[in-house]
Motif scaffolding. Sequence first.
Motif, PDB file in Angstrom:
ATOM      1  N   LYS A  57      -8.110  27.961  36.324  1.00 44.97           N
ATOM      2  CA  LYS A  57      -9.516  27.758  36.639  1.00 44.97           C
ATOM      3  C   LYS A  57      -9.742  26.289  36.967  1.00 44.97           C
ATOM      4  N   ILE A  58     -10.881  26.022  37.555  1.00 51.84           N
ATOM      5  CA  ILE A  58     -11.193  24.653  37.931  1.00 51.84           C
ATOM      6  C   ILE A  58     -11.346  23.794  36.682  1.00 51.84           C
ATOM      7  N   GLU A  59     -10.762  22.593  36.717  1.00 49.52           N
ATOM      8  CA  GLU A  59     -10.823  21.684  35.574  1.00 49.52           C
ATOM      9  C   GLU A  59     -11.266  20.308  36.042  1.00 49.52           C
ATOM     10  N   LYS A  60     -12.087  19.663  35.231  1.00 47.77           N
ATOM     11  CA  LYS A  60     -12.440  18.277  35.504  1.00 47.77           C
ATOM     12  C   LYS A  60     -11.346  17.376  34.960  1.00 47.77           C
ATOM     13  N   VAL A  61     -10.839  16.493  35.810  1.00 45.39           N
ATOM     14  CA  VAL A  61      -9.768  15.590  35.416  1.00 45.39           C
ATOM     15  C   VAL A  61     -10.340  14.309  34.832  1.00 45.39           C
ATOM     16  N   ILE A  62     -11.250  13.681  35.570  1.00 45.86           N
ATOM     17  CA  ILE A  62     -11.848  12.425  35.124  1.00 45.86           C
ATOM     18  C   ILE A  62     -13.090  12.171  35.961  1.00 45.86           C
ATOM     19  N   GLY A  63     -14.072  11.470  35.402  1.00 41.96           N
ATOM     20  CA  GLY A  63     -15.315  11.184  36.106  1.00 41.96           C
ATOM     21  C   GLY A  63     -15.704   9.728  35.974  1.00 41.96           C
ATOM     22  N   GLU A 104     -19.256  19.782  41.355  1.00 42.32           N
ATOM     23  CA  GLU A 104     -19.898  18.822  42.234  1.00 42.32           C
ATOM     24  C   GLU A 104     -19.433  19.076  43.657  1.00 42.32           C
ATOM     25  N   ARG A 105     -20.193  18.562  44.623  1.00 39.28           N
ATOM     26  CA  ARG A 105     -19.849  18.812  46.022  1.00 39.28           C
ATOM     27  C   ARG A 105     -18.519  18.158  46.364  1.00 39.28           C
ATOM     28  N   PRO A 106     -17.542  18.922  46.836  1.00 43.45           N
ATOM     29  CA  PRO A 106     -16.225  18.355  47.141  1.00 43.45           C
ATOM     30  C   PRO A 106     -16.221  17.595  48.461  1.00 43.45           C
ATOM     31  N   SER A 107     -15.321  16.613  48.545  1.00 50.11           N
ATOM     32  CA  SER A 107     -15.152  15.880  49.793  1.00 50.11           C
ATOM     33  C   SER A 107     -13.727  16.044  50.317  1.00 50.11           C
ATOM     34  N   ASN A 108     -12.725  15.624  49.527  1.00 46.25           N
ATOM     35  CA  ASN A 108     -11.323  15.735  49.946  1.00 46.25           C
ATOM     36  C   ASN A 108     -10.574  16.722  49.058  1.00 46.25           C
ATOM     37  N   ILE A 109      -9.559  17.351  49.631  1.00 46.27           N
ATOM     38  CA  ILE A 109      -8.675  18.238  48.876  1.00 46.27           C
ATOM     39  C   ILE A 109      -7.248  17.958  49.316  1.00 46.27           C
ATOM     40  N   VAL A 110      -6.328  17.906  48.346  1.00 39.77           N
ATOM     41  CA  VAL A 110      -4.936  17.616  48.660  1.00 39.77           C
ATOM     42  C   VAL A 110      -4.054  18.183  47.562  1.00 39.77           C
ATOM     43  N   PHE A 111      -2.901  18.704  47.929  1.00 37.81           N
ATOM     44  CA  PHE A 111      -1.959  19.245  46.950  1.00 37.81           C
ATOM     45  C   PHE A 111      -1.118  18.113  46.375  1.00 37.81           C
ATOM     46  N   ARG A 168     -17.547  13.755  44.611  1.00 38.81           N
ATOM     47  CA  ARG A 168     -18.588  12.790  44.264  1.00 38.81           C
ATOM     48  C   ARG A 168     -18.184  11.905  43.093  1.00 38.81           C
ATOM     49  N   SER A 169     -18.668  12.152  41.906  1.00 39.10           N
ATOM     50  CA  SER A 169     -18.416  11.247  40.787  1.00 39.10           C
ATOM     51  C   SER A 169     -17.160  11.584  40.012  1.00 39.10           C
ATOM     52  N   SER A 170     -16.490  12.693  40.350  1.00 40.90           N
ATOM     53  CA  SER A 170     -15.400  13.163  39.496  1.00 40.90           C
ATOM     54  C   SER A 170     -14.232  13.698  40.311  1.00 40.90           C
ATOM     55  N   LEU A 171     -13.088  13.751  39.628  1.00 48.36           N
ATOM     56  CA  LEU A 171     -11.879  14.364  40.170  1.00 48.36           C
ATOM     57  C   LEU A 171     -11.648  15.683  39.458  1.00 48.36           C
ATOM     58  N   TYR A 172     -11.394  16.741  40.237  1.00 45.87           N
ATOM     59  CA  TYR A 172     -11.147  18.073  39.682  1.00 45.87           C
ATOM     60  C   TYR A 172      -9.775  18.559  40.159  1.00 45.87           C
ATOM     61  N   LYS A 173      -9.300  19.609  39.493  1.00 51.53           N
ATOM     62  CA  LYS A 173      -8.035  20.199  39.913  1.00 51.53           C
ATOM     63  C   LYS A 173      -8.029  21.678  39.572  1.00 51.53           C
TER      64      LYS A 173
END
Length: 718
Positions: free
Chosen positions: A434-440, A681-688, A701-706
């Motif tokens: 599932k989607i996880e917040k890494v850091i904000g 939050e609204r995503p901007s970039n995605i990369v593997f 936006r303010s956070s990194l997710y994975k």
Amino acid sequence: LFENVSGPAIIISNDYNARMQFNMKNDVCIDVPVLAFFRESKKQINVPDGIYSVEDLSHGLQIADLGYTPEIKTIQKIKPLQKTPPILKSDIPALPPCTNWVNLISLGAKGDGKTDDTGALKKAIDMYPAIYLPTGRYLVTQTIELKPNTVLIGLNPVTTQIVLEDKTPAFGGVGSPKAVLEAPKGGSNIVTGIGLDPGADNNRAVAAKWMAGTNSLMNDVRFLGGHGTYNADGSPVSVYNEFRNGPPERNRKWDSEYWSLWITNGGGGTFKDIWTPNTFAQAGIYVSDTKTPGRLYAVSIEHHVRNEVIFKNVSNWNIYDMQMEEESAESAHALPLRIEHCGNLTFANLFLYRVIRMISPFPNGVVLNDSKNIEFDGIHVYSPTKFSYDNTVYDQSYDFQIRDREISRLNVSGNSPHRNSSANLSSIAAPGAKIEKVIGGFEFIDGAAVDSKGNLYFVDTRWRSIYKWSPDNNKLSLVRELLVEPIALVFDQADNLLVTTSEGGVVAFNPDSSEEDITILNAVSPDSVNAKIAVLPAHRWRDEHDFLTVTTYTKDNPPTTHSSFTAYLSYRSKEAFNPLKEEFMSPDGSTFIPQCEDLRRAFSLRKAVPGYPFYMADEFDQRTFMFSVNPDGSLSEPKLFAERGELDAAVDSKGNVYIPAGNVFVYDKSGKQIAEIEVPERPSNIVFGGKDRKTLFITARSSLYKINTRYSGRRITK
């Protein structure tokens, strides 16, 4: 009224794209056998009835209510009629005959901007119902109260003005709002062709307080102060200080007075052709405490510090063609539209715009609270920069966001949102993932890239910072703080980090090296570049709808606008329509970046390698194209891949394409949507990233997710 139209009365283009917004209501057709034709799908709406009413026809992105799945479709409600209905009464009441007008100057007013004309205006209002104000600046020192039948007619709102001087005693200090012009409760007043200037140092001032009834009219009225204001001699009034980051004078503070137009206490009527960009006012328009029907036609509200428009305790209003515009200095944190405790409101063609000078994000375009039966017929949210609104609509009552930026029809019933679950993620996500917040804690992160070890790098542009996230030890580190703004990142084959900057250049360094190790790459001729891997922006902003159009620019035919950027089709070929003269080559000689204006606002850079399809988002039209990559790294054979697109795209080893556009939408290689990843939050970039490339990192936006994925990211090995 459509009458005797043999062919289609309406032709609708781009009928699969969310930017197509089409709405008709209560239109009458006489002998119109084909109401509409859809250019792409070739479908038609045929109506054999001789006379009929189009009670409702809507095409585009439809959202039935909060929480319902947005879908592009057509809604139609057509009713046959026995006879032609009568012509509707106009919302615009007629002016009194000119023979009944009384010239204010003939009654003793001076209009010189120096003489106090308060007495002359009050006397005229007491004696006459229709008063004409010729060219002039009518200085007042007290509220001008209209009688229920008073009509004020000016030549136009630039040359005919009612004004306050700064520090007018009756309007200063701390206290309740005090109007410059006031229309009485239930009146049938008309005010047209007049500018209202409450000054910039009158804390209690409201330019106009309107309590008149449903048959009243305010037309062609300009609320002065800030942008577009002129002195009596025609010279422009300064809007900013010399640094363009504050008001022109210390004692003329932004956001220091009450609202420009305050409609309240049962007020209503028609308001047409209103422009209110007064930076000194708390809001351009404030409508409160009224159930009286009201109509706003073609109004522009701009450049306020906190709020543009507020509706509070209001019902039975229709708003047609309302436009907001936010500037970077004064309105970077302004909310365009707040709706509190309201019902039965319709907004048709709502434009929410942030200028290209914006340097910081803002979360919401429209905020709703405890409101019901709110209908939006056409919402357009846009900005030439990346700092558009994260959410188009936010309902505070339910903490619910709508991120779609182009909406043809949205209904807000006021009921608790219908909670749709996302498409099944099992086709693309690892079991149980599932989607996880890494850091904000960031402002706005993007520009993401991954090195050969799977470490993630990204930028927080305004703070000129480059960060690294290491999946091995789950640690964040600050890599560099540059003197110029970093825009996007990419690695060459030797893990040198290439950084495009806001100046249009490229710098390079090894992330593990000292601060002194930084190289400014010089652009060189393509003939001297032997690099095999081209790096191109993953998106382009083309507000002239010419994403796939190439134009030849020479010394004799240069680009004429800021948006005339270099096109990428065949950019290196000798037969190129728009050949590039210079390129940036990476330190290891493996990778090159074409020099072009697009680099200044390309927030994702991706490698274009022959044998692999290249995906690029048409940011303005919100769609993604797939290109073939030629042997020299140029692009050809564009094909529309998906009717979504924003700032990036990522591809996994199975060929699935991940597109961030509000959420992350996943398509198989044929272009069929197979999943939607909901991101907080609204995503901007995605990369593997990660060692196995099975972690999809999402800068939002303010956070990194994975999220851990079933398939690894596509690896380009050539």
